[in-house]
Design a protein around this motif. Structure first.
Motif, PDB file in Angstrom:
ATOM      1  N   MET A 197       0.796  -1.228   0.000  1.00  0.00           N
ATOM      2  CA  MET A 197       0.000   0.000   0.000  1.00  0.00           C
ATOM      3  C   MET A 197       0.828   1.276   0.000  1.00  0.00           C
ATOM      4  SD  MET A 197      -3.048  -0.974   2.674  1.00  0.00           S
ATOM      5  CE  MET A 197      -3.925   0.557   2.401  1.00  0.00           C
ATOM      6  N   GLU A 198       1.785   1.368   0.917  1.00  0.00           N
ATOM      7  CA  GLU A 198       2.420   2.680   1.141  1.00  0.00           C
ATOM      8  C   GLU A 198       3.191   3.223  -0.052  1.00  0.00           C
ATOM      9  OE1 GLU A 198       4.108   5.359   4.686  1.00  0.00           O
ATOM     10  OE2 GLU A 198       4.401   3.201   4.901  1.00  0.00           O
ATOM     11  N   PRO A 199       3.954   2.418  -0.793  1.00  0.00           N
ATOM     12  CA  PRO A 199       4.649   2.998  -1.953  1.00  0.00           C
ATOM     13  C   PRO A 199       3.688   3.654  -2.952  1.00  0.00           C
ATOM     14  CG  PRO A 199       5.543   0.833  -1.443  1.00  0.00           C
ATOM     15  CD  PRO A 199       4.316   1.000  -0.598  1.00  0.00           C
ATOM     16  N   TYR A 200       2.512   3.046  -3.130  1.00  0.00           N
ATOM     17  CA  TYR A 200       1.536   3.592  -4.077  1.00  0.00           C
ATOM     18  C   TYR A 200       0.826   4.809  -3.491  1.00  0.00           C
ATOM     19  CZ  TYR A 200       2.568  -0.960  -6.007  1.00  0.00           C
ATOM     20  OH  TYR A 200       3.233  -2.061  -6.489  1.00  0.00           O
ATOM     21  N   LEU A 201       0.575   4.792  -2.181  1.00  0.00           N
ATOM     22  CA  LEU A 201      -0.013   5.960  -1.540  1.00  0.00           C
ATOM     23  C   LEU A 201       0.916   7.164  -1.637  1.00  0.00           C
ATOM     24  CD1 LEU A 201      -1.762   4.802   1.771  1.00  0.00           C
ATOM     25  CD2 LEU A 201      -2.739   6.212  -0.036  1.00  0.00           C
TER      26      LEU A 201
END
Length: 240
Positions: A197-201
């Motif tokens: 999730m976090e890299p794309y967020l």
């Protein structure tokens, strides 16, 4: 002046949030199985987002009597099969198309073809984000329904996006609701939700920054590290 939207994920921390702190002038979007905890609060959602066919079949017509807007996509199609979905949800809804690569969008015969998972990287543009003309060219579903919800919110003019229940951590497979034997667990995603999730967020946050759009993570005990942190109590201290 910031126009605020709160997006609720399905992480277990959602059970610790006081949803009734959300003011009426804030757009409140929920995802997937929120109906299982909706009766706990006076504050009802303004919109519901579902972009996964597994979740769609699990949820069925549970939102048929809700006044909230309903946005539905289907991860196996560029354009979701409207008649098929309507037979499941038993109400009107806004179809959410996927952002196909530009060369694919020119080939209209792909619109209604089921696209298997192993071909998704070939068909769908997973590195771009969209908030204009989403009804025409679609949005990037990303790795979680919150990505679709974010792009929908921004397309509606909201420029402050607050996340709750986006734990990026599901120890023992816990969610904000009780799951049963029919619940589909994405083991690949669950193995490291933060990595998924976090890299794309962060990519999405960087993309939208020049447009004056702010992301804030109000998830209690969430594992995201690179999104500004706050809480519902701080954000709405003077409004309740």
């Amino acid at each position: 002046m910031k126009k605020t939207c709160i997006i609720a994920g399905s992480g277990p921390s959602l059970l610790t949030e006081n949803i009734d702190l959300i003011p009426d002038n804030v757009y409140f979007m929920v995802c997937n199985h929120y109906y299982k905890m909706n009766d706990s609060y006076t504050r009802k959602p303004d919109a519901i987002v579902i972009t996964d066919s597994y979740r769609l079949n699990e949820i069925g017509d549970k939102y048929s009597n809700y006044d909230a807007e309903l946005f539905v996509g289907h991860q196996k199609y560029i354009n979701p099969p409207v008649k098929y979905i309507k037979n499941i949800v038993r109400r009107s809804f806004t179809p959410v198309s996927q952002l196909a690569k530009s060369r694919i969008r020119k080939l209209f015969f792909f619109d209604k073809i089921l696209i298997p998972q192993f071909l998704h990287d070939l068909f769908f543009d997973k590195r771009k984000w969209n908030h204009n003309n989403i009804s025409q060219i679609g949005i990037n579903y990303g790795s979680s329904v919150i990505f679709a919800a974010t792009q929908i919110a921004i397309s509606k003019g909201y420029n402050k996006i607050i996340y709750i229940g986006v734990d990026a951590n599901y120890s023992n497979g816990n969610y904000s609701f009780k799951i049963d034997e029919n619940f589909f667990l994405n083991q690949s995603f669950m193995s490291n939700p933060r990595l998924n999730m976090e890299p794309y967020l962060v990519s999405m946050q960087i993309y939208y920054e020049p447009f004056g759009i702010e992301f804030v993570d109000c998830t209690n005990g969430g594992k995201l590290q690179f999104i500004k942190k706050s809480s519902l109590e701080i954000e709405f201290a003077n409004e309740n």
